[in-house]
Design an enzyme around this catalytic site. Structure first.
Site, PDB file in Angstrom:
ATOM      1  N   LYS A  72       0.822  -1.214   0.000  1.00 12.57           N
ATOM      2  CA  LYS A  72       0.000   0.000   0.000  1.00 12.57           C
ATOM      3  C   LYS A  72       0.866   1.279   0.000  1.00 12.57           C
ATOM      4  O   LYS A  72       2.074   1.224   0.288  1.00 12.57           O
ATOM      5  CB  LYS A  72      -0.937  -0.039   1.211  1.00 12.57           C
ATOM      6  CG  LYS A  72      -1.966  -1.189   1.139  1.00 12.57           C
ATOM      7  CD  LYS A  72      -2.974  -1.097   2.275  1.00 12.57           C
ATOM      8  CE  LYS A  72      -4.021  -2.194   2.178  1.00 12.57           C
ATOM      9  NZ  LYS A  72      -5.056  -2.064   3.239  1.00 12.57           N
TER      10      LYS A  72
ATOM     11  N   TYR B 105     -12.533  -1.508  -3.374  1.00 18.49           N
ATOM     12  CA  TYR B 105     -13.041  -1.676  -2.001  1.00 18.49           C
ATOM     13  C   TYR B 105     -14.560  -1.526  -1.918  1.00 18.49           C
ATOM     14  O   TYR B 105     -15.088  -1.218  -0.849  1.00 18.49           O
ATOM     15  CB  TYR B 105     -12.350  -0.678  -1.069  1.00 18.49           C
ATOM     16  CG  TYR B 105     -10.940  -1.093  -0.704  1.00 18.49           C
ATOM     17  CD1 TYR B 105     -10.708  -2.204   0.114  1.00 18.49           C
ATOM     18  CD2 TYR B 105      -9.838  -0.397  -1.164  1.00 18.49           C
ATOM     19  CE1 TYR B 105      -9.417  -2.597   0.455  1.00 18.49           C
ATOM     20  CE2 TYR B 105      -8.540  -0.784  -0.830  1.00 18.49           C
ATOM     21  CZ  TYR B 105      -8.342  -1.877  -0.023  1.00 18.49           C
ATOM     22  OH  TYR B 105      -7.076  -2.270   0.309  1.00 18.49           O
TER      23      TYR B 105
ATOM     24  N   PHE C 226     -15.290   4.162   7.152  1.00 16.11           N
ATOM     25  CA  PHE C 226     -13.914   4.446   6.746  1.00 16.11           C
ATOM     26  C   PHE C 226     -13.721   4.457   5.226  1.00 16.11           C
ATOM     27  O   PHE C 226     -12.627   4.750   4.737  1.00 16.11           O
ATOM     28  CB  PHE C 226     -12.950   3.439   7.391  1.00 16.11           C
ATOM     29  CG  PHE C 226     -13.197   1.989   7.038  1.00 16.11           C
ATOM     30  CD1 PHE C 226     -12.775   1.444   5.843  1.00 16.11           C
ATOM     31  CD2 PHE C 226     -13.869   1.154   7.937  1.00 16.11           C
ATOM     32  CE1 PHE C 226     -13.003   0.121   5.522  1.00 16.11           C
ATOM     33  CE2 PHE C 226     -14.105  -0.183   7.633  1.00 16.11           C
ATOM     34  CZ  PHE C 226     -13.669  -0.693   6.413  1.00 16.11           C
TER      35      PHE C 226
ATOM     36  N   ARG D  40      -2.505 -14.508   4.600  1.00 16.62           N
ATOM     37  CA  ARG D  40      -3.174 -13.745   5.667  1.00 16.62           C
ATOM     38  C   ARG D  40      -2.404 -13.909   6.983  1.00 16.62           C
ATOM     39  O   ARG D  40      -2.319 -12.971   7.784  1.00 16.62           O
ATOM     40  CB  ARG D  40      -4.632 -14.193   5.835  1.00 16.62           C
ATOM     41  CG  ARG D  40      -5.562 -13.901   4.662  1.00 16.62           C
ATOM     42  CD  ARG D  40      -5.848 -12.430   4.428  1.00 16.62           C
ATOM     43  NE  ARG D  40      -6.403 -11.746   5.564  1.00 16.62           N
ATOM     44  CZ  ARG D  40      -7.107 -10.602   5.495  1.00 16.62           C
ATOM     45  NH1 ARG D  40      -7.354 -10.035   4.309  1.00 16.62           N
ATOM     46  NH2 ARG D  40      -7.548 -10.015   6.561  1.00 16.62           N
TER      47      ARG D  40
ATOM     48  N   THR E 275      -5.711  -6.800  10.651  1.00 18.03           N
ATOM     49  CA  THR E 275      -5.976  -5.523   9.972  1.00 18.03           C
ATOM     50  C   THR E 275      -5.402  -4.342  10.754  1.00 18.03           C
ATOM     51  O   THR E 275      -4.769  -3.455  10.193  1.00 18.03           O
ATOM     52  CB  THR E 275      -7.503  -5.325   9.797  1.00 18.03           C
ATOM     53  OG1 THR E 275      -8.037  -6.480   9.150  1.00 18.03           O
ATOM     54  CG2 THR E 275      -7.818  -4.083   8.994  1.00 18.03           C
TER      55      THR E 275
ATOM     56  N   ARG F 221       2.370  -6.528   8.888  1.00 20.91           N
ATOM     57  CA  ARG F 221       1.695  -5.345   9.438  1.00 20.91           C
ATOM     58  C   ARG F 221       2.271  -4.923  10.781  1.00 20.91           C
ATOM     59  O   ARG F 221       2.380  -3.719  11.071  1.00 20.91           O
ATOM     60  CB  ARG F 221       0.186  -5.594   9.511  1.00 20.91           C
ATOM     61  CG  ARG F 221      -0.481  -5.486   8.141  1.00 20.91           C
ATOM     62  CD  ARG F 221      -1.899  -5.944   8.143  1.00 20.91           C
ATOM     63  NE  ARG F 221      -2.604  -5.563   6.912  1.00 20.91           N
ATOM     64  CZ  ARG F 221      -3.791  -6.035   6.574  1.00 20.91           C
ATOM     65  NH1 ARG F 221      -4.417  -6.915   7.358  1.00 20.91           N
ATOM     66  NH2 ARG F 221      -4.372  -5.656   5.461  1.00 20.91           N
TER      67      ARG F 221
ATOM     68  N   ASN G  78      -2.113   0.342   6.554  1.00 22.89           N
ATOM     69  CA  ASN G  78      -1.600  -0.882   7.175  1.00 22.89           C
ATOM     70  C   ASN G  78      -0.715  -1.713   6.251  1.00 22.89           C
ATOM     71  O   ASN G  78      -0.680  -2.937   6.333  1.00 22.89           O
ATOM     72  CB  ASN G  78      -2.753  -1.708   7.767  1.00 22.89           C
ATOM     73  CG  ASN G  78      -3.767  -2.122   6.729  1.00 22.89           C
ATOM     74  OD1 ASN G  78      -3.632  -1.785   5.571  1.00 22.89           O
ATOM     75  ND2 ASN G  78      -4.772  -2.874   7.146  1.00 22.89           N
TER      76      ASN G  78
ATOM     77  N   HIS H 237      -2.132  -5.404   1.462  1.00 21.99           N
ATOM     78  CA  HIS H 237      -3.425  -6.068   1.275  1.00 21.99           C
ATOM     79  C   HIS H 237      -3.197  -7.569   1.087  1.00 21.99           C
ATOM     80  O   HIS H 237      -2.170  -7.979   0.561  1.00 21.99           O
ATOM     81  CB  HIS H 237      -4.106  -5.504   0.018  1.00 21.99           C
ATOM     82  CG  HIS H 237      -5.324  -6.269  -0.406  1.00 21.99           C
ATOM     83  ND1 HIS H 237      -6.549  -6.091   0.190  1.00 21.99           N
ATOM     84  CD2 HIS H 237      -5.494  -7.247  -1.344  1.00 21.99           C
ATOM     85  CE1 HIS H 237      -7.435  -6.906  -0.382  1.00 21.99           C
ATOM     86  NE2 HIS H 237      -6.813  -7.616  -1.308  1.00 21.99           N
TER      87      HIS H 237
ATOM     88  N   GLU I  13      -9.449  -9.875  -7.804  1.00 23.64           N
ATOM     89  CA  GLU I  13      -8.503  -8.786  -7.521  1.00 23.64           C
ATOM     90  C   GLU I  13      -7.281  -8.839  -8.447  1.00 23.64           C
ATOM     91  O   GLU I  13      -6.764  -7.795  -8.860  1.00 23.64           O
ATOM     92  CB  GLU I  13      -8.091  -8.837  -6.046  1.00 23.64           C
ATOM     93  CG  GLU I  13      -9.267  -8.481  -5.137  1.00 23.64           C
ATOM     94  CD  GLU I  13      -9.022  -8.735  -3.655  1.00 23.64           C
ATOM     95  OE1 GLU I  13      -9.939  -8.451  -2.869  1.00 23.64           O
ATOM     96  OE2 GLU I  13      -7.925  -9.224  -3.278  1.00 23.64           O
TER      97      GLU I  13
HETATM   98  N1  UDP Z   1      -9.739  -0.129   7.200  1.00 26.09           N
HETATM   99  C1  UDP Z   1      -9.810   1.120   7.813  1.00 26.09           C
HETATM  100  N2  UDP Z   1     -10.490   1.203   9.012  1.00 26.09           N
HETATM  101  C2  UDP Z   1     -11.095   0.132   9.588  1.00 26.09           C
HETATM  102  C3  UDP Z   1     -11.015  -1.122   8.950  1.00 26.09           C
HETATM  103  C4  UDP Z   1     -10.328  -1.215   7.757  1.00 26.09           C
HETATM  104  O1  UDP Z   1      -9.290   2.101   7.319  1.00 26.09           O
HETATM  105  O2  UDP Z   1     -11.701   0.284  10.674  1.00 26.09           O
HETATM  106  C5  UDP Z   1      -9.009  -0.248   5.907  1.00 26.09           C
HETATM  107  C6  UDP Z   1      -7.659  -0.962   6.039  1.00 26.09           C
HETATM  108  O3  UDP Z   1      -6.741  -0.358   5.128  1.00 26.09           O
HETATM  109  C7  UDP Z   1      -8.020  -2.374   5.609  1.00 26.09           C
HETATM  110  C8  UDP Z   1      -9.050  -2.102   4.510  1.00 26.09           C
HETATM  111  O4  UDP Z   1      -9.790  -1.001   4.984  1.00 26.09           O
HETATM  112  O5  UDP Z   1      -6.899  -3.112   5.166  1.00 26.09           O
HETATM  113  C9  UDP Z   1      -9.976  -3.234   4.184  1.00 26.09           C
HETATM  114  O6  UDP Z   1     -10.596  -3.671   5.380  1.00 26.09           O
HETATM  115  P1  UDP Z   1     -10.742  -5.210   5.724  1.00 26.09           P
HETATM  116  O7  UDP Z   1     -11.672  -5.343   6.872  1.00 26.09           O
HETATM  117  O8  UDP Z   1     -11.073  -5.973   4.468  1.00 26.09           O
HETATM  118  O9  UDP Z   1      -9.282  -5.604   6.247  1.00 26.09           O
HETATM  119  P2  UDP Z   1      -8.138  -6.532   5.613  1.00 26.09           P
HETATM  120  O10 UDP Z   1      -8.820  -7.642   4.854  1.00 26.09           O
HETATM  121  O11 UDP Z   1      -7.302  -5.639   4.707  1.00 26.09           O
HETATM  122  O12 UDP Z   1      -7.341  -7.029   6.773  1.00 26.09           O
HETATM  123 MG    MG Z   2     -10.286  -7.580   3.398  1.00 24.21          MG
END
Ligand code: UDP
Ligand code: MG
Length: 139
Positions: free
Chosen positions: A11, A51, A59, A87, A93, A104, A114, A117, A128
């Site tokens: 990112k 997204y 958010f 993952r 996250t 992360r 973070n 992805h 994707e």
């Molecule tokens: N995100 C954020 N605030 C939140 C949760 C998620 O800004 O409270 C952002 C963060 O960059 C995250 C992305 O949105 O990676 C997608 O969220 P997701 O829940 O899919 O998390 P991920 O799969 O990336 O762990």
């Molecule tokens: Mg996700």
């Protein structure tokens, strides 16, 4: 492309901080093969589409602005059980909750910025990947 491939992107925060090389090293040392990779940048519209599942979340707007704020490095990765294994490598996250030694934990700045992805299913890994790499290209 089922079971052994996932999609990732480094990112904007991590690319800007100069962590691309260190993150790629971790990915390779964990046994992933990089099948496709480039540096590119998303428009806010592209980020919005990527997204889209989060569009009702508070958010979403900030996330789309952030994800289009600078260069990113999308990649297709290959390893057995790739989605789940990747993952595990990236961690939770919110970096505050990410396990020690995860990407992360080491490189993320915040829950939004973070660092990286990782696809959450084989199906989304395919969708994707096609967002950034041509469907008819043979990887
Ligand atoms: N995100 C954020 N605030 C939140 C949760 C998620 O800004 O409270 C952002 C963060 O960059 C995250 C992305 O949105 O990676 C997608 O969220 P997701 O829940 O899919 O998390 P991920 O799969 O990336 O762990
Ligand atoms: Mg996700």
């Amino acid at each position: 492309m089922t079971g052994n491939r996932t999609f990732t992107m480094i990112k904007p925060d991590a690319v800007a901080a100069g962590y691309t090389g260190a993150i790629i090293k971790m990915i390779e040392e964990t046994g992933f093969r990089i099948v496709a990779m480039k540096e590119t940048k998303m428009t806010p519209e592209m980020a919005g589409k990527f997204y889209e599942v989060h569009k009702e979340r508070p958010f979403y707007k900030d996330l789309c602005a952030y994800m289009s704020s600078g260069p990113i490095v999308p990649m297709i990765l290959e390893k057995e059980n790739a989605v789940e294994e990747f993952r595990k490598l990236i961690g939770a996250t919110n970096p505050a909750n990410a396990a020690p030694g995860t990407i992360r934990k080491l490189y993320a700045k915040s829950i939004e910025a973070n660092a990286i992805h990782g696809s959450d299913s084989d199906e989304n890994a395919v969708i994707e990947s096609h967002f950034f790499f041509a469907e008819n290209e043979q990887f």
